[in-house]
Motif scaffolding. Structure first.
Motif, short mmCIF file in Angstrom:
data_model
loop_
_atom_site.label_atom_id
_atom_site.label_comp_id
_atom_site.label_asym_id
_atom_site.label_seq_id
_atom_site.Cartn_x
_atom_site.Cartn_y
_atom_site.Cartn_z
N ASP A 94 -17.42 7.74 -3.15
CA ASP A 94 -16.43 8.73 -3.57
C ASP A 94 -15.14 7.97 -3.92
N GLY A 95 -14.84 7.93 -5.21
CA GLY A 95 -13.61 7.24 -5.62
C GLY A 95 -13.82 5.78 -6.00
N MET A 96 -15.07 5.40 -6.19
CA MET A 96 -15.40 4.01 -6.51
C MET A 96 -16.65 4.01 -7.39
N PRO A 97 -16.66 3.38 -8.55
CA PRO A 97 -15.61 2.60 -9.18
C PRO A 97 -14.62 3.48 -9.95
N LYS A 132 -2.16 22.57 -2.34
CA LYS A 132 -2.74 23.22 -1.14
C LYS A 132 -3.20 22.16 -0.15
N ARG A 133 -3.89 21.11 -0.68
CA ARG A 133 -4.42 20.05 0.19
C ARG A 133 -3.26 19.30 0.87
N ALA A 134 -2.13 19.16 0.15
CA ALA A 134 -0.98 18.45 0.72
C ALA A 134 -0.53 19.10 2.02
N ALA A 140 1.36 12.57 1.04
CA ALA A 140 2.55 12.53 0.19
C ALA A 140 2.16 12.49 -1.29
N ASP A 141 1.03 11.83 -1.59
CA ASP A 141 0.65 11.69 -3.01
C ASP A 141 0.13 13.00 -3.60
N ASP A 142 -0.19 13.98 -2.75
CA ASP A 142 -0.62 15.30 -3.23
C ASP A 142 0.56 16.26 -3.36
P1 ADP Z 1 -8.11 11.56 -5.30
O1 ADP Z 1 -9.53 11.43 -5.74
O2 ADP Z 1 -7.73 12.95 -4.96
O3 ADP Z 1 -7.14 10.92 -6.26
P2 ADP Z 1 -8.43 9.46 -3.27
O4 ADP Z 1 -8.26 9.69 -1.81
O5 ADP Z 1 -9.79 9.16 -3.78
O6 ADP Z 1 -7.84 10.79 -3.94
O7 ADP Z 1 -7.47 8.26 -3.75
C1 ADP Z 1 -6.14 8.17 -3.32
C2 ADP Z 1 -5.49 6.91 -3.89
O8 ADP Z 1 -6.17 5.75 -3.38
C3 ADP Z 1 -5.54 6.75 -5.40
O9 ADP Z 1 -4.50 7.42 -6.05
C4 ADP Z 1 -5.41 5.22 -5.53
O10 ADP Z 1 -4.08 4.78 -5.37
C5 ADP Z 1 -6.21 4.72 -4.36
N1 ADP Z 1 -7.63 4.44 -4.70
C6 ADP Z 1 -8.72 5.07 -4.19
N2 ADP Z 1 -9.86 4.54 -4.71
C7 ADP Z 1 -9.49 3.56 -5.56
C8 ADP Z 1 -10.19 2.63 -6.40
N3 ADP Z 1 -11.55 2.61 -6.48
N4 ADP Z 1 -9.46 1.75 -7.15
C9 ADP Z 1 -8.13 1.72 -7.08
N5 ADP Z 1 -7.40 2.56 -6.32
C10 ADP Z 1 -8.05 3.47 -5.56
#
Ligand code: ADP
Length: 202
Positions: A94-97, A132-134, A140-142
């Motif tokens: 989740d979130g990669m790549p 909402k999630r924030a 902080a980023d939300d």
């Molecule tokens: P969302 O999917 O809601 O943006 P995540 O929790 O997946 O939230 O990611 C939060 C932050 O973590 C991203 O904005 C980024 O800064 C960093 N991040 C997460 N995964 C990666 C990745 N694969 N490469 C670079 N930065 C990442």
């Protein structure tokens, strides 16, 4: 040993990658690994923690070399401590790549057998979901709209192209604007063929 088999959870911030990933891995006894959660688990004052917050607080992606190193060290730790067993489980990433470069490097470490692409076309809906999630997760980023818009821009600029790295045949798209239960049902339906196979056969 062959490479672990991975299923990617793909989509913009707020599309529901974490929600779907948690539910699906729970019912199918696979492993859910979120790079965002790994980063947020770093001590904020550690060198990598500092790097993470300096990027995330501006809505930017963490550089590829740092991301890959942290990801791989974490995943190796899961395997070494028997929390994730690649011979019987899939790893849901989740979130990669999140960049074309990460997709290329990731091929060295895992075999991507399926991609769950969550589609959400309405930016207002994304901003609303993250606001909402924030409140719940205190992220902080939300909470900050300009950071959210930066994350969306980064997604469009750098992450969307990741799909081009993979064979269309393994990509399944789902409408992420339906209710959480409907999205879950559709994703479960769409991945059942893979999940019914053991990773060794996939
Ligand atoms: P969302 O999917 O809601 O943006 P995540 O929790 O997946 O939230 O990611 C939060 C932050 O973590 C991203 O904005 C980024 O800064 C960093 N991040 C997460 N995964 C990666 C990745 N694969 N490469 C670079 N930065 C990442």
């Amino acid at each position: 040993m062959s490479k672990p088999k991975a299923i990617l959870l793909f989509g913009p911030p707020g599309a529901g990658k974490g929600t779907v990933g948690a539910k699906l891995t729970n019912v199918s006894a696979n492993y859910h690994l979120s790079t965002g959660d790994i980063f947020r688990g770093l001590p904020p004052e550690s060198p990598n923690g500092k790097v993470f917050y300096s990027y995330a607080n501006e809505g930017k992606l963490v550089p590829d070399d740092v991301t890959i190193e942290i990801f791989w060290r974490y995943m190796q730790g899961l395997i070494d401590t028997n929390k994730f067993d690649p011979s019987t489980q899939y790893i849901f990433l989740d979130g990669m790549p999140r960049t074309a470069e990460q997709a290329k490097i990731l091929d060295k470490y895992v075999d991507v057998v399926k991609i769950i692409s969550l589609k959400i076309t309405n930016d207002d809906e994304i901003v609303e979901r993250l606001a909402k999630r924030a409140k719940i997760e205190k992220r902080a980023d939300d909470a900050d709209k300009s950071i959210v818009l930066n994350r969306l821009a980064q997604y469009r600029e750098k992450t969307q192209v990741v799909l081009e790295h993979y064979d269309d045949a393994i990509i399944s798209e789902f409408d992420a604007q339906k209710t959480p239960l409907e999205v879950f049902r559709n994703v479960l339906d769409g991945t059942l063929d893979v999940l019914n196979q053991s990773p060794a056969e996939a």
